[in-house]
Design a protein around this motif. Structure first.
Motif, PDB file in Angstrom:
ATOM      1  N   GLY A 155       0.780  -1.235   0.000  1.00  0.00           N
ATOM      2  CA  GLY A 155       0.000   0.000   0.000  1.00  0.00           C
ATOM      3  C   GLY A 155       0.811   1.284   0.000  1.00  0.00           C
ATOM      4  N   THR A 156       2.128   1.190  -0.090  1.00  0.00           N
ATOM      5  CA  THR A 156       2.973   2.391  -0.103  1.00  0.00           C
ATOM      6  C   THR A 156       2.787   3.131  -1.427  1.00  0.00           C
ATOM      7  OG1 THR A 156       4.614   1.322   1.316  1.00  0.00           O
ATOM      8  CG2 THR A 156       5.326   3.263   0.080  1.00  0.00           C
ATOM      9  N   LYS A 157       2.478   4.424  -1.345  1.00  0.00           N
ATOM     10  CA  LYS A 157       2.192   5.230  -2.537  1.00  0.00           C
ATOM     11  C   LYS A 157       3.062   6.480  -2.564  1.00  0.00           C
ATOM     12  CE  LYS A 157      -1.555   2.727  -3.653  1.00  0.00           C
ATOM     13  NZ  LYS A 157      -1.736   1.939  -4.896  1.00  0.00           N
ATOM     14  N   LYS A 158       3.529   6.814  -3.767  1.00  0.00           N
ATOM     15  CA  LYS A 158       4.195   8.091  -4.054  1.00  0.00           C
ATOM     16  C   LYS A 158       5.411   8.338  -3.163  1.00  0.00           C
ATOM     17  CE  LYS A 158       0.976   8.802  -7.061  1.00  0.00           C
ATOM     18  NZ  LYS A 158       1.244   8.557  -8.499  1.00  0.00           N
ATOM     19  N   GLU A 159       6.133   7.302  -2.807  1.00  0.00           N
ATOM     20  CA  GLU A 159       7.370   7.477  -2.042  1.00  0.00           C
ATOM     21  C   GLU A 159       8.575   7.174  -2.924  1.00  0.00           C
ATOM     22  OE1 GLU A 159       7.896   6.197   1.926  1.00  0.00           O
ATOM     23  OE2 GLU A 159       5.742   6.168   2.391  1.00  0.00           O
ATOM     24  N   VAL A 160       9.709   7.792  -2.574  1.00  0.00           N
ATOM     25  CA  VAL A 160      10.946   7.627  -3.330  1.00  0.00           C
ATOM     26  C   VAL A 160      12.014   7.048  -2.410  1.00  0.00           C
ATOM     27  CG1 VAL A 160      12.715   8.777  -4.710  1.00  0.00           C
ATOM     28  CG2 VAL A 160      10.348   9.606  -4.784  1.00  0.00           C
ATOM     29  N   CYS A 161      12.746   6.074  -2.920  1.00  0.00           N
ATOM     30  CA  CYS A 161      13.863   5.480  -2.194  1.00  0.00           C
ATOM     31  C   CYS A 161      15.140   5.748  -2.982  1.00  0.00           C
ATOM     32  CB  CYS A 161      13.632   3.973  -2.031  1.00  0.00           C
ATOM     33  SG  CYS A 161      14.993   3.096  -1.220  1.00  0.00           S
ATOM     34  N   TYR A 162      16.164   6.306  -2.315  1.00  0.00           N
ATOM     35  CA  TYR A 162      17.423   6.663  -2.974  1.00  0.00           C
ATOM     36  C   TYR A 162      18.526   5.704  -2.532  1.00  0.00           C
ATOM     37  CZ  TYR A 162      15.140  11.184  -3.838  1.00  0.00           C
ATOM     38  OH  TYR A 162      14.277  12.175  -4.230  1.00  0.00           O
ATOM     39  N   ILE A 163      19.284   5.163  -3.520  1.00  0.00           N
ATOM     40  CA  ILE A 163      20.413   4.290  -3.172  1.00  0.00           C
ATOM     41  C   ILE A 163      21.635   4.651  -4.042  1.00  0.00           C
ATOM     42  CG2 ILE A 163      19.049   2.384  -2.240  1.00  0.00           C
ATOM     43  CD1 ILE A 163      19.410   0.984  -4.979  1.00  0.00           C
ATOM     44  N   PRO A 164      22.151   5.882  -3.934  1.00  0.00           N
ATOM     45  CA  PRO A 164      23.290   6.289  -4.765  1.00  0.00           C
ATOM     46  C   PRO A 164      24.616   5.732  -4.251  1.00  0.00           C
ATOM     47  CG  PRO A 164      22.694   8.064  -3.288  1.00  0.00           C
ATOM     48  CD  PRO A 164      21.673   6.979  -3.067  1.00  0.00           C
ATOM     49  N   VAL A 165      25.572   5.616  -5.177  1.00  0.00           N
ATOM     50  CA  VAL A 165      26.933   5.177  -4.873  1.00  0.00           C
ATOM     51  C   VAL A 165      27.898   6.267  -5.340  1.00  0.00           C
ATOM     52  CG1 VAL A 165      28.733   3.497  -5.406  1.00  0.00           C
ATOM     53  CG2 VAL A 165      26.371   2.726  -5.063  1.00  0.00           C
ATOM     54  N   ILE A 166      28.863   6.618  -4.487  1.00  0.00           N
ATOM     55  CA  ILE A 166      29.861   7.635  -4.813  1.00  0.00           C
ATOM     56  C   ILE A 166      31.247   7.022  -4.666  1.00  0.00           C
ATOM     57  CG2 ILE A 166      30.752   9.939  -4.259  1.00  0.00           C
ATOM     58  CD1 ILE A 166      28.021  10.441  -2.852  1.00  0.00           C
ATOM     59  N   MET A 167      32.093   7.263  -5.666  1.00  0.00           N
ATOM     60  CA  MET A 167      33.480   6.784  -5.606  1.00  0.00           C
ATOM     61  C   MET A 167      34.385   7.932  -6.035  1.00  0.00           C
ATOM     62  SD  MET A 167      32.912   2.990  -7.314  1.00  0.00           S
ATOM     63  CE  MET A 167      34.407   2.276  -6.652  1.00  0.00           C
ATOM     64  N   ASP A 168      35.261   8.376  -5.117  1.00  0.00           N
ATOM     65  CA  ASP A 168      36.180   9.464  -5.456  1.00  0.00           C
ATOM     66  C   ASP A 168      37.627   9.101  -5.129  1.00  0.00           C
ATOM     67  OD1 ASP A 168      36.097   9.596  -2.705  1.00  0.00           O
ATOM     68  OD2 ASP A 168      35.730  11.746  -2.608  1.00  0.00           O
ATOM     69  N   LYS A 169      37.888   7.787  -5.018  1.00  0.00           N
ATOM     70  CA  LYS A 169      39.251   7.316  -4.791  1.00  0.00           C
ATOM     71  C   LYS A 169      39.647   6.362  -5.908  1.00  0.00           C
ATOM     72  CE  LYS A 169      39.394   7.677   0.272  1.00  0.00           C
ATOM     73  NZ  LYS A 169      39.608   6.940   1.534  1.00  0.00           N
ATOM     74  N   SER A 170      40.922   6.368  -6.229  1.00  0.00           N
ATOM     75  CA  SER A 170      41.450   5.474  -7.266  1.00  0.00           C
ATOM     76  C   SER A 170      41.677   4.080  -6.691  1.00  0.00           C
ATOM     77  CB  SER A 170      42.766   6.042  -7.799  1.00  0.00           C
ATOM     78  OG  SER A 170      43.282   5.220  -8.814  1.00  0.00           O
ATOM     79  N   GLY A 171      41.408   3.057  -7.518  1.00  0.00           N
ATOM     80  CA  GLY A 171      41.675   1.688  -7.096  1.00  0.00           C
ATOM     81  C   GLY A 171      40.596   1.053  -6.252  1.00  0.00           C
ATOM     82  N   VAL A 172      39.376   1.565  -6.303  1.00  0.00           N
ATOM     83  CA  VAL A 172      38.266   0.991  -5.542  1.00  0.00           C
ATOM     84  C   VAL A 172      37.428   0.121  -6.474  1.00  0.00           C
ATOM     85  CG1 VAL A 172      36.217   1.465  -4.169  1.00  0.00           C
ATOM     86  CG2 VAL A 172      38.197   2.973  -3.997  1.00  0.00           C
ATOM     87  N   ASN A 173      37.288  -1.154  -6.136  1.00  0.00           N
ATOM     88  CA  ASN A 173      36.484  -2.085  -6.931  1.00  0.00           C
ATOM     89  C   ASN A 173      35.542  -2.840  -5.994  1.00  0.00           C
ATOM     90  OD1 ASN A 173      37.701  -2.319  -9.910  1.00  0.00           O
ATOM     91  ND2 ASN A 173      39.380  -1.985  -8.472  1.00  0.00           N
TER      92      ASN A 173
END
Length: 206
Positions: free
Chosen positions: A59-77
């Motif tokens: 029954g959940t209506k008109k809601e938003v779920c955010y799951i962003p990923v940020i990478m600002d370092k070299s060599g991250v896998n």
């Protein structure tokens, strides 16, 4: 706390300047740095592997779920597994994607495997954006190879934009290969700019 670069990437990926209202999970360089659940959406860390479970109440209506990923370092896998459990009679939006800013000489890569379990009469709008700062080839004999692989089905829409700027003797290559099915659409928009007579830049799409 996120610095200015990380906030900029967060805005470009998820469209949010500050902490979003409701449920969200913000991942930075392979670690969850902030997470919140709402009354109807619960986000929990997986116990057996890297990733999260998102449970949306019936029954959940008109809601938003955010799951962003940020990478600002070299060599991250990393590889994460995210499962979405959506109850009956829902109408929700999920905003995902990653922003990468890599100024080092090692590869950085984020891979995610998502599984959706959608209840009866539910509608889910899934948005995913990937943002990598444009490639500036400043060093002599520097090189870059940008590759995109995509499959579009049903009514999904995909846009691939690649920017490579050759500012010295260099080699840059951009490639986009995609498979299109049903009523989906795919656009490939390359931008290459040679600012040096010995910059060798190539783009191709199929």
């Amino acid at each position: 706390m996120l610095d200015n670069l990380e906030k900029d990437l967060l805005e470009k990926v998820a469209g949010i300047k500050d902490k979003p209202q409701g449920a969200y999970n913000i991942r930075l360089n392979s670690k969850a740095v902030d997470r919140a659940s709402s009354k109807n959406i619960t986000i929990t860390k997986k116990e057996d592997k890297d990733g999260i479970d998102i449970r949306i109440a019936p029954g959940t209506k008109k809601e938003v779920c955010y799951i962003p990923v940020i990478m600002d370092k070299s060599g991250v896998n990393e590889l994460v597994y995210n499962d979405f459990f959506i109850g009956d009679d829902c109408d929700v939006t999920i905003v995902a994607g990653c922003g990468i800013h890599n100024c080092g000489n090692a590869d950085s890569e984020h891979d995610g495997i998502h599984a959706f379990y959608i209840g009866k009469n539910s509608k889910v709008k899934y948005l995913e954006k990937h943002y990598g700062s444009e490639v500036n080839l400043d060093g002599e004999n520097s090189h870059s190879n940008i590759i995109s692989r995509a499959v579009a089905q049903e009514k999904s829409k995909q846009i691939f934009i690649a920017k490579i700027y050759g500012n010295n003797k260099c080699h840059g290559h951009s490639e986009c290969d995609a498979i299109i099915m049903d009523d989906a659409t795919i656009s490939a928009i390359p931008e290459i700019k040679a600012n040096h007579p010995e910059s060798n830049l190539i783009h191709e799409a199929a």
